[in-house]
Design a protein around this motif. Structure first.
Motif, PDB file in Angstrom:
ATOM      1  N   ASN A  31     -11.615  49.149 -17.822  1.00 39.58           N
ATOM      2  CA  ASN A  31     -12.619  49.498 -16.825  1.00 39.58           C
ATOM      3  C   ASN A  31     -13.038  48.209 -16.123  1.00 39.58           C
ATOM      4  OD1 ASN A  31     -14.636  48.196 -18.443  1.00 39.58           O
ATOM      5  ND2 ASN A  31     -14.890  50.073 -19.638  1.00 39.58           N
ATOM      6  N   LYS A  32     -13.985  48.285 -15.224  1.00 38.44           N
ATOM      7  CA  LYS A  32     -14.296  47.111 -14.406  1.00 38.44           C
ATOM      8  C   LYS A  32     -14.865  45.962 -15.225  1.00 38.44           C
ATOM      9  CE  LYS A  32     -18.965  48.477 -12.944  1.00 38.44           C
ATOM     10  NZ  LYS A  32     -19.854  48.654 -11.782  1.00 38.44           N
ATOM     11  N   ASP A  33     -15.484  46.257 -16.382  1.00 38.75           N
ATOM     12  CA  ASP A  33     -16.018  45.188 -17.218  1.00 38.75           C
ATOM     13  C   ASP A  33     -14.917  44.412 -17.932  1.00 38.75           C
ATOM     14  OD1 ASP A  33     -18.592  45.615 -16.511  1.00 38.75           O
ATOM     15  OD2 ASP A  33     -19.227  46.541 -18.390  1.00 38.75           O
ATOM     16  N   MET A  34     -13.749  45.027 -18.094  1.00 35.68           N
ATOM     17  CA  MET A  34     -12.624  44.366 -18.742  1.00 35.68           C
ATOM     18  C   MET A  34     -11.635  43.782 -17.745  1.00 35.68           C
ATOM     19  SD  MET A  34     -12.838  44.239 -22.046  1.00 35.68           S
ATOM     20  CE  MET A  34     -14.548  43.797 -21.693  1.00 35.68           C
ATOM     21  N   ASP A  35     -11.737  44.195 -16.490  1.00 34.97           N
ATOM     22  CA  ASP A  35     -10.853  43.656 -15.462  1.00 34.97           C
ATOM     23  C   ASP A  35     -11.134  42.180 -15.212  1.00 34.97           C
ATOM     24  OD1 ASP A  35      -9.623  46.050 -15.142  1.00 34.97           O
ATOM     25  OD2 ASP A  35     -10.593  46.571 -13.258  1.00 34.97           O
ATOM     26  N   PRO A  36     -10.180  41.441 -14.657  1.00 34.16           N
ATOM     27  CA  PRO A  36     -10.459  40.058 -14.268  1.00 34.16           C
ATOM     28  C   PRO A  36     -11.679  39.981 -13.353  1.00 34.16           C
ATOM     29  CG  PRO A  36      -8.118  40.495 -14.138  1.00 34.16           C
ATOM     30  CD  PRO A  36      -8.774  41.821 -14.421  1.00 34.16           C
ATOM     31  N   VAL A  37     -12.510  38.997 -13.582  1.00 37.80           N
ATOM     32  CA  VAL A  37     -13.766  38.864 -12.834  1.00 37.80           C
ATOM     33  C   VAL A  37     -13.468  38.514 -11.375  1.00 37.80           C
ATOM     34  CG1 VAL A  37     -15.937  37.597 -12.657  1.00 37.80           C
ATOM     35  CG2 VAL A  37     -14.979  38.141 -14.905  1.00 37.80           C
ATOM     36  N   PRO A  38     -14.002  39.267 -10.416  1.00 33.24           N
ATOM     37  CA  PRO A  38     -13.769  38.947  -9.001  1.00 33.24           C
ATOM     38  C   PRO A  38     -14.515  37.683  -8.597  1.00 33.24           C
ATOM     39  CG  PRO A  38     -15.339  40.745  -9.212  1.00 33.24           C
ATOM     40  CD  PRO A  38     -14.828  40.476 -10.595  1.00 33.24           C
ATOM     41  N   PRO A  39     -14.079  37.018  -7.531  1.00 30.62           N
ATOM     42  CA  PRO A  39     -14.690  35.739  -7.119  1.00 30.62           C
ATOM     43  C   PRO A  39     -16.195  35.794  -6.936  1.00 30.62           C
ATOM     44  CG  PRO A  39     -12.648  36.109  -5.924  1.00 30.62           C
ATOM     45  CD  PRO A  39     -12.924  37.370  -6.691  1.00 30.62           C
ATOM     46  N   GLU A  40     -16.719  36.899  -6.389  1.00 32.46           N
ATOM     47  CA  GLU A  40     -18.156  36.975  -6.116  1.00 32.46           C
ATOM     48  C   GLU A  40     -19.005  37.021  -7.387  1.00 32.46           C
ATOM     49  OE1 GLU A  40     -16.519  41.221  -5.907  1.00 32.46           O
ATOM     50  OE2 GLU A  40     -15.914  39.210  -5.238  1.00 32.46           O
ATOM     51  N   LYS A  41     -18.380  37.329  -8.534  1.00 29.27           N
ATOM     52  CA  LYS A  41     -19.121  37.377  -9.790  1.00 29.27           C
ATOM     53  C   LYS A  41     -18.888  36.154 -10.674  1.00 29.27           C
ATOM     54  CE  LYS A  41     -19.534  42.413 -10.050  1.00 29.27           C
ATOM     55  NZ  LYS A  41     -19.303  43.638 -10.858  1.00 29.27           N
ATOM     56  N   ARG A  42     -18.167  35.192 -10.171  1.00 28.00           N
ATOM     57  CA  ARG A  42     -17.959  33.947 -10.907  1.00 28.00           C
ATOM     58  C   ARG A  42     -19.101  32.998 -10.549  1.00 28.00           C
ATOM     59  NH1 ARG A  42     -11.656  33.602  -8.971  1.00 28.00           N
ATOM     60  NH2 ARG A  42     -11.058  35.677  -9.758  1.00 28.00           N
ATOM     61  N   THR A  43     -20.187  33.098 -11.296  1.00 26.38           N
ATOM     62  CA  THR A  43     -21.445  32.449 -10.903  1.00 26.38           C
ATOM     63  C   THR A  43     -21.882  31.319 -11.826  1.00 26.38           C
ATOM     64  OG1 THR A  43     -22.649  34.174 -12.118  1.00 26.38           O
ATOM     65  CG2 THR A  43     -22.277  34.543  -9.767  1.00 26.38           C
ATOM     66  N   TRP A  44     -21.186  31.107 -12.938  1.00 29.34           N
ATOM     67  CA  TRP A  44     -21.630  30.105 -13.908  1.00 29.34           C
ATOM     68  C   TRP A  44     -21.167  28.707 -13.477  1.00 29.34           C
ATOM     69  CZ3 TRP A  44     -22.934  30.983 -19.548  1.00 29.34           C
ATOM     70  CH2 TRP A  44     -23.492  32.247 -19.739  1.00 29.34           C
ATOM     71  N   SER A  45     -22.116  27.795 -13.344  1.00 26.86           N
ATOM     72  CA  SER A  45     -21.814  26.411 -13.001  1.00 26.86           C
ATOM     73  C   SER A  45     -21.919  25.536 -14.256  1.00 26.86           C
ATOM     74  CB  SER A  45     -22.782  25.904 -11.941  1.00 26.86           C
ATOM     75  OG  SER A  45     -24.097  25.816 -12.477  1.00 26.86           O
ATOM     76  N   SER A  46     -21.631  24.251 -14.101  1.00 25.08           N
ATOM     77  CA  SER A  46     -21.754  23.315 -15.229  1.00 25.08           C
ATOM     78  C   SER A  46     -23.168  23.308 -15.789  1.00 25.08           C
ATOM     79  CB  SER A  46     -21.362  21.902 -14.793  1.00 25.08           C
ATOM     80  OG  SER A  46     -19.993  21.848 -14.450  1.00 25.08           O
ATOM     81  N   TYR A  47     -24.173  23.425 -14.909  1.00 28.18           N
ATOM     82  CA  TYR A  47     -25.565  23.430 -15.351  1.00 28.18           C
ATOM     83  C   TYR A  47     -25.852  24.636 -16.239  1.00 28.18           C
ATOM     84  CZ  TYR A  47     -26.195  19.816 -11.832  1.00 28.18           C
ATOM     85  OH  TYR A  47     -26.084  18.655 -11.110  1.00 28.18           O
ATOM     86  N   ASN A  48     -25.217  25.758 -15.943  1.00 28.10           N
ATOM     87  CA  ASN A  48     -25.419  26.943 -16.764  1.00 28.10           C
ATOM     88  C   ASN A  48     -24.827  26.771 -18.155  1.00 28.10           C
ATOM     89  OD1 ASN A  48     -24.877  28.627 -13.739  1.00 28.10           O
ATOM     90  ND2 ASN A  48     -26.810  28.746 -14.859  1.00 28.10           N
ATOM     91  N   TYR A  49     -23.687  26.096 -18.243  1.00 25.17           N
ATOM     92  CA  TYR A  49     -23.093  25.857 -19.562  1.00 25.17           C
ATOM     93  C   TYR A  49     -23.896  24.829 -20.347  1.00 25.17           C
ATOM     94  CZ  TYR A  49     -19.158  28.729 -18.236  1.00 25.17           C
ATOM     95  OH  TYR A  49     -18.388  29.808 -17.854  1.00 25.17           O
ATOM     96  N   ILE A  50     -24.485  23.860 -19.643  1.00 29.16           N
ATOM     97  CA  ILE A  50     -25.373  22.896 -20.310  1.00 29.16           C
ATOM     98  C   ILE A  50     -26.578  23.636 -20.883  1.00 29.16           C
ATOM     99  CG2 ILE A  50     -26.952  20.958 -19.947  1.00 29.16           C
ATOM    100  CD1 ILE A  50     -24.958  19.902 -17.863  1.00 29.16           C
ATOM    101  N   HIS A 105      -9.806  34.449 -15.868  1.00 27.27           N
ATOM    102  CA  HIS A 105     -10.980  35.309 -15.620  1.00 27.27           C
ATOM    103  C   HIS A 105     -10.920  36.617 -16.398  1.00 27.27           C
ATOM    104  CE1 HIS A 105     -11.656  32.393 -12.469  1.00 27.27           C
ATOM    105  NE2 HIS A 105     -10.498  32.691 -11.936  1.00 27.27           N
ATOM    106  N   VAL A 106     -10.326  36.572 -17.598  1.00 31.06           N
ATOM    107  CA  VAL A 106     -10.259  37.765 -18.441  1.00 31.06           C
ATOM    108  C   VAL A 106     -10.970  37.483 -19.763  1.00 31.06           C
ATOM    109  CG1 VAL A 106      -8.118  38.614 -17.437  1.00 31.06           C
ATOM    110  CG2 VAL A 106      -8.018  37.065 -19.384  1.00 31.06           C
ATOM    111  N   PRO A 107     -11.504  38.513 -20.436  1.00 26.84           N
ATOM    112  CA  PRO A 107     -12.242  38.326 -21.687  1.00 26.84           C
ATOM    113  C   PRO A 107     -11.314  38.142 -22.875  1.00 26.84           C
ATOM    114  CG  PRO A 107     -12.190  40.641 -21.125  1.00 26.84           C
ATOM    115  CD  PRO A 107     -11.535  39.920 -19.980  1.00 26.84           C
ATOM    116  N   PHE A 108     -11.893  37.732 -23.981  1.00 24.68           N
ATOM    117  CA  PHE A 108     -11.135  37.493 -25.206  1.00 24.68           C
ATOM    118  C   PHE A 108     -10.315  38.699 -25.667  1.00 24.68           C
ATOM    119  CE2 PHE A 108     -11.787  38.622 -29.749  1.00 24.68           C
ATOM    120  CZ  PHE A 108     -10.739  37.904 -30.295  1.00 24.68           C
ATOM    121  N   PRO A 109     -10.865  39.937 -25.691  1.00 21.91           N
ATOM    122  CA  PRO A 109     -10.076  41.054 -26.211  1.00 21.91           C
ATOM    123  C   PRO A 109      -8.790  41.306 -25.421  1.00 21.91           C
ATOM    124  CG  PRO A 109     -12.393  41.653 -26.062  1.00 21.91           C
ATOM    125  CD  PRO A 109     -12.227  40.358 -25.335  1.00 21.91           C
ATOM    126  N   ILE A 110      -8.811  41.026 -24.120  1.00 14.91           N
ATOM    127  CA  ILE A 110      -7.621  41.202 -23.288  1.00 14.91           C
ATOM    128  C   ILE A 110      -6.685  40.018 -23.465  1.00 14.91           C
ATOM    129  CG2 ILE A 110      -6.759  41.459 -20.929  1.00 14.91           C
ATOM    130  CD1 ILE A 110      -8.260  43.901 -21.914  1.00 14.91           C
TER     131      ILE A 110
END
Length: 537
Positions: A31-50, A105-110
């Protein structure tokens, strides 16, 4: 009314509406939650990982990890390097597997299907679901202790509320009320999307560290380093082989505490703006975990001098304080940090894993809600904590599987396939990653070689009456041993006996604009239609 009940019991009522972006042959597989993440939803920057790792480092489990090293006889001089080295190693594995998620851009289970095979990958996924649910309940109980301290700081009489539950319940009326309240506070955060939950980690990163630093200052004010029992005057009583094995055991504990995320970090890095955004983990993980470990060691050492006992649990230490305002705010920070850790390490992980098991009916949000009820209530964590020391040892010992899982993933992407994988084929049960009836025997062999050496030590940790002999020492290095053996066996067998159908000259990455046109096509047809968008990673 009867018609409504009949409708609710039909599986079709709960089926998710198929999305045109689904990469699998049909909605049964994704389903869409398991599909590769589209560009508009790739929102995490380095600051977010920090912010993510600062928030995750400031939690009770990390505190207890560090203070627990003192209890086994190590001094801070041995404990701190074990924490630092362990998190340097785990940060490297985290970035190796995290880069895979950030690129594809795919999750661990996939992603796991490329190494384990389409069907055998479900073994690791189901393992993660069970593990996440149990730890969700245990972390929720830990958070409820923080709520109890907060309420008691405001109304001290709360501690004297009569208990109306039987002794066999293993929880008091006050404890149950605190647990319910914490569960209700935590629940709304599970309805926030993974893209937006990053703001919770940012809030934690701003609020919690000052409180920990204040507790560090308190420990040095109350017990100066010049004090005979002060931190700088403490030395280990261990020597020789006992000291070496105690240190290796501490190192393994440092590796094990986030061995789960080292496996499923793609669940988070798939939202990265680009793969470079998550490289900061190499620096931030060892730094913040070593610092937080030092705080846990210092404050626990002060507690030994002040209260005459090793208070591993910081909330038990807070319970000793007379300053109600300080107790309230300190407990509040632990409630906040436990919420963030429980969502990131347990709730979201379970949500992702359950989604891939039943993609037609479960998405990440539904999976998190299921985890909240099963992990929070059905499993009764207060019963686990009260009666099952051996069971908790087994849960902690699950690193005997997580180390090999991580090793196989690293070997498959970086050594065997050299970054050249077919993302759309990961969604097809009849695709190139089917291997032998859905099982990659190389991964199965890697597990058979890497897991059994650690089992005698694991069994001995659960039941000390069962002797393990010298094998108990292997369990002290379970993660390193499992990771190394699995990586080596998988790499060698894959090179000597290659699965030729999985090797390509270039990687095949998802092109969302073409995804609708390949919906429902066979594996071969989809590969041909996607070759126009083929590119090297």
């Amino acid at each position: 009314m009867r018609h409504r009940l009949t409708t609710l019991t039909k599986p079709s009522t709960w089926a998710l509406e198929p999305e045109p972006s689904t990469f699998a042959p049909n909605s049964r597989w994704s389903n869409k939650d398991m599909d590769p993440v589209p560009p508009e939803k790739r929102t995490w920057s380095s600051y977010n990982y920090i912010a993510y790792w600062i928030s995750d480092a400031t939690n009770a489990a990390v505190w207890e990890l560090a203070s627990g090293m003192l209890a086994v006889g190590l001094s801070w001089r041995q404990a701190l390097p074990a924490i630092a080295v362990g998190h340097i190693i785990i940060s490297i594995v985290m970035v190796l597997n995290g880069t895979t998620g950030a690129r594809l851009h795919v999750p661990f289970p996939i992603l796991n299907r490329s190494s384990f095979g389409f069907w055998f990958s479900y073994f690791s996924v189901v393992s993660r679901v069970i593990l996440a649910m149990f730890w969700f309940g245990i972390q929720t109980f830990t958070g409820s202790e923080g709520v109890y301290q907060m309420i008691k700081a405001i109304w001290p009489s709360f501690a004297r509320v009569p208990n109306h539950l039987p002794a066999g319940a293993n929880i008091t009326t006050v404890g149950m009320a605190s647990y319910l309240l914490y569960w209700l506070i935590q629940f709304p955060f599970m309805l926030v999307s993974p893209q937006k939950i990053r703001w919770l980690f940012l809030a934690k990163a701003i609020i919690v560290p000052p409180a920990w630093i204040a507790m560090l200052i308190w420990s040095f004010v109350k017990v100066p380093s010049s004090n005979p029992g002060g931190l700088l005057n403490q030395h280990t009583a261990l020597s020789g082989a006992k000291l070496s094995w105690a240190w290796l055991s501490a190192l393994n504990s440092a590796l094990g505490i986030y061995s789960t995320l080292a496996v499923n970090i793609p669940d988070f890095t798939r939202y990265a703006k680009n793969e470079r955004a998550q490289y900061v983990q190499l620096l931030i993980i060892p730094t913040v975990f070593t610092l937080c470990g030092f705080i846990g060691i210092a404050v626990t050492s002060a507690g030994i001098v002040l209260y005459g006992e090793v208070l591993w649990d910081p909330l038990r230490l807070i319970d000793k304080w007379d300053n109600r305002a300080a107790a309230f705010f300190a407990a509040f920070t632990f409630v906040l940090t436990t919420i963030g850790t429980n969502i990131s390490a347990n709730s979201l992980s379970a949500g992702n894993d359950m989604t891939v098991l039943f993609p037609r009916y479960i998405n990440i949000r539904r999976g998190q809600i299921i985890c909240a009820f099963i992990g929070g209530w059905v499993l009764c964590p207060w019963e686990i904590l009260a009666n099952a020391v051996g069971f908790l040892s087994f849960m902690n010992g699950y690193t005997v599987f997580l180390g090999p899982f991580a090793g196989i993933m690293v070997a498959d992407y970086w050594i065997v396939h050299r970054c050249k994988v077919d993302v759309p084929a990961m969604y097809d049960p009849h695709g190139r990653y089917r291997y032998f009836y859905g099982c990659n025997w190389r991964a199965a062999l890697a597990l058979l070689v890497s897991v059994p050496p650690n089992l005698p030590g694991l069994i001995n940790s659960i039941n000390l009456k069962i002797p393990a002999g010298g094998a108990v020492y292997l369990f002290d290095i379970a993660w390193i041993l499992g990771f190394t053996l699995a990586l080596s066996v998988y790499s060698v067998t894959s090179i000597l006996f290659p699965a030729k159908e999985t090797f390509m000259k270039e990687a095949i990455l998802p092109d969302r604009e073409d995804s609708e046109s390949v919906e429902g096509s066979t594996s071969g047809e989809r590969e041909k239609s996607l070759e126009v968008s083929t590119q090297a990673v």
